[in-house]
Design an enzyme around this catalytic site. Structure first.
Site, PDB file in Angstrom:
ATOM      1  N   GLN A  43      12.151 -15.141   6.709  1.00  0.00           N
ATOM      2  CA  GLN A  43      10.867 -15.819   6.500  1.00  0.00           C
ATOM      3  C   GLN A  43      10.922 -16.536   5.158  1.00  0.00           C
ATOM      4  OE1 GLN A  43       7.486 -13.221   6.909  1.00  0.00           O
ATOM      5  NE2 GLN A  43       6.007 -14.779   6.283  1.00  0.00           N
ATOM      6  N   GLY A  91      -7.436  -5.658  12.107  1.00  0.00           N
ATOM      7  CA  GLY A  91      -8.095  -6.828  12.662  1.00  0.00           C
ATOM      8  C   GLY A  91      -8.953  -6.379  13.836  1.00  0.00           C
ATOM      9  N   GLY A 120       2.431 -14.305   5.691  1.00  0.00           N
ATOM     10  CA  GLY A 120       1.589 -14.030   6.850  1.00  0.00           C
ATOM     11  C   GLY A 120       2.388 -13.764   8.109  1.00  0.00           C
ATOM     12  N   ARG A 154       0.804  -1.223   0.000  1.00  0.00           N
ATOM     13  CA  ARG A 154       0.000   0.000   0.000  1.00  0.00           C
ATOM     14  C   ARG A 154       0.838   1.275   0.000  1.00  0.00           C
ATOM     15  NH1 ARG A 154      -3.613  -2.246   4.925  1.00  0.00           N
ATOM     16  NH2 ARG A 154      -1.764  -3.598   5.097  1.00  0.00           N
ATOM     17  N   ASP A 156       6.075  -1.676  11.389  1.00  0.00           N
ATOM     18  CA  ASP A 156       5.368  -0.528  10.817  1.00  0.00           C
ATOM     19  C   ASP A 156       4.475   0.180  11.827  1.00  0.00           C
ATOM     20  OD1 ASP A 156       3.393  -2.453  11.069  1.00  0.00           O
ATOM     21  OD2 ASP A 156       2.548  -2.153   9.074  1.00  0.00           O
ATOM     22  N   LYS A 168      31.614  25.689   0.982  1.00  0.00           N
ATOM     23  CA  LYS A 168      31.804  24.239   0.927  1.00  0.00           C
ATOM     24  C   LYS A 168      33.218  23.916   1.360  1.00  0.00           C
ATOM     25  CE  LYS A 168      33.722  21.928  -1.976  1.00  0.00           C
ATOM     26  NZ  LYS A 168      34.347  21.386  -3.190  1.00  0.00           N
ATOM     27  N   ASN A 201      37.673  27.208  -7.663  1.00  0.00           N
ATOM     28  CA  ASN A 201      38.390  26.073  -7.056  1.00  0.00           C
ATOM     29  C   ASN A 201      38.501  24.886  -7.992  1.00  0.00           C
ATOM     30  OD1 ASN A 201      35.578  25.731  -6.900  1.00  0.00           O
ATOM     31  ND2 ASN A 201      35.749  24.348  -5.159  1.00  0.00           N
ATOM     32  N   LYS A 242       8.738  -0.622   3.012  1.00  0.00           N
ATOM     33  CA  LYS A 242       7.943   0.203   3.932  1.00  0.00           C
ATOM     34  C   LYS A 242       8.681   0.537   5.222  1.00  0.00           C
ATOM     35  CE  LYS A 242       4.265  -1.544   6.142  1.00  0.00           C
ATOM     36  NZ  LYS A 242       2.834  -1.912   6.299  1.00  0.00           N
TER      37      LYS A 242
HETATM   38  C1  UD1 Z   1      -1.881  -6.888  11.095  1.00  0.00           C
HETATM   39  C2  UD1 Z   1      -2.817  -7.786  11.911  1.00  0.00           C
HETATM   40  C3  UD1 Z   1      -4.083  -7.024  12.229  1.00  0.00           C
HETATM   41  C4  UD1 Z   1      -3.726  -5.755  12.978  1.00  0.00           C
HETATM   42  C5  UD1 Z   1      -2.694  -4.928  12.212  1.00  0.00           C
HETATM   43  C6  UD1 Z   1      -2.195  -3.810  13.109  1.00  0.00           C
HETATM   44  C7  UD1 Z   1      -2.432 -10.111  11.197  1.00  0.00           C
HETATM   45  C8  UD1 Z   1      -2.948 -11.234  10.373  1.00  0.00           C
HETATM   46  N1  UD1 Z   1      -3.125  -8.968  11.132  1.00  0.00           N
HETATM   47  O1  UD1 Z   1      -2.541  -6.562   9.887  1.00  0.00           O
HETATM   48  O2  UD1 Z   1      -4.952  -7.838  13.015  1.00  0.00           O
HETATM   49  O3  UD1 Z   1      -4.893  -4.993  13.197  1.00  0.00           O
HETATM   50  O4  UD1 Z   1      -1.556  -5.728  11.860  1.00  0.00           O
HETATM   51  O5  UD1 Z   1      -1.309  -2.945  12.467  1.00  0.00           O
HETATM   52  O6  UD1 Z   1      -1.451 -10.245  11.860  1.00  0.00           O
HETATM   53  N2  UD1 Z   1       4.812  -9.147   8.015  1.00  0.00           N
HETATM   54  C9  UD1 Z   1       5.794 -10.088   7.924  1.00  0.00           C
HETATM   55  N3  UD1 Z   1       5.588 -11.165   7.123  1.00  0.00           N
HETATM   56  C10 UD1 Z   1       4.454 -11.326   6.423  1.00  0.00           C
HETATM   57  C11 UD1 Z   1       3.443 -10.351   6.527  1.00  0.00           C
HETATM   58  C12 UD1 Z   1       3.650  -9.274   7.343  1.00  0.00           C
HETATM   59  O7  UD1 Z   1       6.852  -9.965   8.532  1.00  0.00           O
HETATM   60  O8  UD1 Z   1       4.338 -12.341   5.716  1.00  0.00           O
HETATM   61  C13 UD1 Z   1       5.070  -7.972   8.845  1.00  0.00           C
HETATM   62  C14 UD1 Z   1       4.986  -6.659   8.065  1.00  0.00           C
HETATM   63  O9  UD1 Z   1       6.248  -6.310   7.549  1.00  0.00           O
HETATM   64  C15 UD1 Z   1       4.493  -5.682   9.113  1.00  0.00           C
HETATM   65  C16 UD1 Z   1       3.692  -6.560  10.064  1.00  0.00           C
HETATM   66  O10 UD1 Z   1       4.089  -7.891   9.831  1.00  0.00           O
HETATM   67  O11 UD1 Z   1       5.562  -5.094   9.804  1.00  0.00           O
HETATM   68  C17 UD1 Z   1       2.204  -6.421   9.843  1.00  0.00           C
HETATM   69  O12 UD1 Z   1       1.905  -6.800   8.512  1.00  0.00           O
HETATM   70  P1  UD1 Z   1       0.790  -6.070   7.675  1.00  0.00           P
HETATM   71  O13 UD1 Z   1       0.712  -6.722   6.344  1.00  0.00           O
HETATM   72  O14 UD1 Z   1       0.965  -4.612   7.698  1.00  0.00           O
HETATM   73  O15 UD1 Z   1      -0.486  -6.514   8.527  1.00  0.00           O
HETATM   74  P2  UD1 Z   1      -1.855  -5.784   8.632  1.00  0.00           P
HETATM   75  O16 UD1 Z   1      -2.677  -6.091   7.440  1.00  0.00           O
HETATM   76  O17 UD1 Z   1      -1.650  -4.364   8.967  1.00  0.00           O
HETATM   77 CA    CA Z   2       0.193  -2.964   9.119  1.00  0.00          CA
END
Ligand code: UD1
Ligand code: CA
Length: 482
Positions: free
Chosen positions: A78, A146, A83, A18, A109, A357, A392, A25
């Site tokens: 990962q 969530g 996820g 996004r 984030d 400079k 210079n 990000k």
């Molecule tokens: C997630 C939560 C949501 C919560 C929100 C809060 C889950 C399934 N959902 O959603 O309930 O309200 O955060 O901000 O957990 N990341 C990984 N590996 C991945 C996917 C994500 O390391 O495969 C990391 C991202 O880099 C990020 C964090 O996990 O730092 C959250 O991921 P993001 O995709 O932003 O989750 P949300 O949709 O915001």
């Molecule tokens: Ca997020």
């Protein structure tokens, strides 16, 4: 003291779609640090035994940034299963097999979360001997987050993602902040049972809550005192919202520490900046990186300083500066451009429309107007005339100009480097200095002026200039009429 029963897992493997950016990000800057820098700092403040950061998207860039911010962070990779649940599994795998304390999970984030909020979440978790404790928040607009689903008695039941929620669940305004504390052993066990059977086809960390609850493990969700603390950054609107919040906190912190800032909304201060008591920052000013400002200095308006050191009682107005050192009592601007390697001595001056400079000005040395000074050393008490250029660059190499102490150089000079102007020397207006000037000498090389009398009358008859000249020189000088 190190909390040997605590590990922190920072999630930073996601793509950040996004943001629509080539920059990962978690590396987008916020108040002088990448997003993840704020999260790592809050995590490290708890003094945990282990900090693990999980990476995948733009792996090398993200891992390098993390290591630069926190040399002791363990980097965990990962795999291709997506996820947050999978990410935490990768993080757990990087911990020593015998680690069985609590694990705090934070997202890379969510940059405004502070150490105090994390510490109180951890204390509540431990106090209740819970299997999982979720930091929640109540938001006016819960879109994208969530949702916290509670049972009729008000206890945490499960977390449902926006994409998978029913209309009733979407109406819930309590959200999951993405920050949790888990008992490590139960987390390992439950994560192994989580599938990717959901709208996003991802392994959700949030599913662990429902599984724990099903097994009657104690779980709880605690709302954060102020909801903006848990705001996640998923797009650039949220990035600017977070920047505004953080900046307001930083500015307020400095005001309370004794810095005068009359217009907090127009002043931007990185987290990495340091300000002494009794300095003042005027409207429209940005202070970035490792900038420091000493007592009594006044900076602004409309000034941007990056990695600059401003000495006591200095005055810096409408200036752009990077990696410059401004001495005590010195005056800079308005409209100065200080480039890297500029060092201005005590009570020195770099004035209006001056670019510098890689140059050092001695104590009390002045370059007051309309000049370019590069690769130059100016001795103490010297005054450089208005409109001086140090040439210079010969097109291939850069060369130095050295001006001694207490010299007085004329207006509109060019110093063709390499060249030296001795102590106490003078140069005439318009001099192009190509040869060294000995101490105490006057250098001039402009041709003597020749006035051609009546040139205008002869060559520009009938012009306004000719009429003005005629009027100025009286009737006897008027052109003869036949
Ligand atoms: C997630 C939560 C949501 C919560 C929100 C809060 C889950 C399934 N959902 O959603 O309930 O309200 O955060 O901000 O957990 N990341 C990984 N590996 C991945 C996917 C994500 O390391 O495969 C990391 C991202 O880099 C990020 C964090 O996990 O730092 C959250 O991921 P993001 O995709 O932003 O989750 P949300 O949709 O915001
Ligand atoms: Ca997020």
């Amino acid at each position: 003291m190190t909390d040997s029963r605590l590990a922190v897992i920072v999630l930073a493997a996601g793509q950040g779609t996004r943001m629509k950016s080539r920059t990962p990000k978690v590396l987008h800057p916020l108040a002088g640090l990448p997003l993840i820098g704020h999260v790592l700092a809050a995590a490290r403040a708890l003094d945990p035994e282990h900090v693990v950061a999980v990476v995948r998207h733009e792996r090398d860039a993200v891992a390098a940034a993390i290591s630069a911010l926190d040399a002791h962070a363990i980097i965990a990779d990962q795999d291709e299963i997506p996820g947050t649940g999978r990410a935490v599994e990768a993080g757990l795998a990087a911990l020593p097999a015998d680690f069985d304390g609590d694990v705090l999970v934070v997202s890379g984030d969510v940059p405004l979360l502070d150490a105090e909020t994390l510490a109180s979440l951890l204390a509540r978790h431990r106090g209740a001997a819970a299997a999982a404790t979720v930091l929640s928040a109540v938001l006016d607009d819960a879109t994208g987050y969530g949702r916290i689903v509670r049972d009729p008695a008000g206890a945490l039941d499960r977390i449902v993602e926006q994409k998978d929620a029913s209309d009733d669940e979407l109406a819930v305004t309590e959200i999951n902040s993405g920050t949790y504390v888990f008992r490590t052993s139960t987390l390992r066990e439950k994560l192994a049972l989580v599938s990717t059977d959901n709208a996003a086809q991802e392994k959700y960390l949030t599913d662990v809550i429902g599984l724990l609850r099903g097994d009657e493990h104690p779980v709880a969700a605690l709302p954060a005192g102020q909801s903006w603390i848990v705001a996640g950054v998923n797009d650039r609107v949220q990035l600017s919202d977070a920047a505004l919040r953080l900046n307001a906190m930083i500015v307020r912190g400095w005001q309370l520490a004794g810095v005068t800032i009359r217009d907090p909304a127009s002043v931007w201060i990185d987290r990495t900046v340091t300000l002494d008591e009794d300095c003042e920052v005027l409207p429209g000013t940005q202070l970035k990186g490792a900038t420091s400002i000493a007592r009594g200095a006044v900076v602004g308006p409309d000034t941007t300083l990056t990695d600059c050191e401003v000495g006591p009682d200095a005055r810096v107005s409408r200036t752009d500066g990077t990696l410059a050192v401004i001495g005590a009592g010195a005056s800079v601007g308005p409209f100065a451009y200080l480039r890297p390697g500029t060092v201005i001595g005590e009570d020195g001056k770099v004035g209006t429309f001056v670019e510098t400079k890689n140059s050092t000005l001695g104590r009390g040395a002045k370059v007051p107007h309309l000049s370019y000074v590069g690769d130059t050393t100016v001795g103490e008490g010297t005054n450089i005339g208005a409109g001086t250029i140090t040439a210079n660059y010969d097109g291939v190499n850069k060369h130095r100009t050295e001006v001694g102490a207490h010299a007085r150089t004329g207006s509109h000079n060019v110093f063709v480097a390499p060249v030296r102007i001795g102590d106490g020397a003078y140069t005439g207006a318009g001099t192009v200095v190509r040869k060294d000037v000995p101490a105490g000498a006057l250098a001039v090389n402009v041709a003597p002026q020749r006035n051609v009398e009546r040139w205008v009358a002869a060559n520009r008859p009938g012009t306004a200039a000719a009429e003005a000249a005629a009027a100025a020189s009286g009737a006897d000088e008027a052109p003869e009429t036949p």
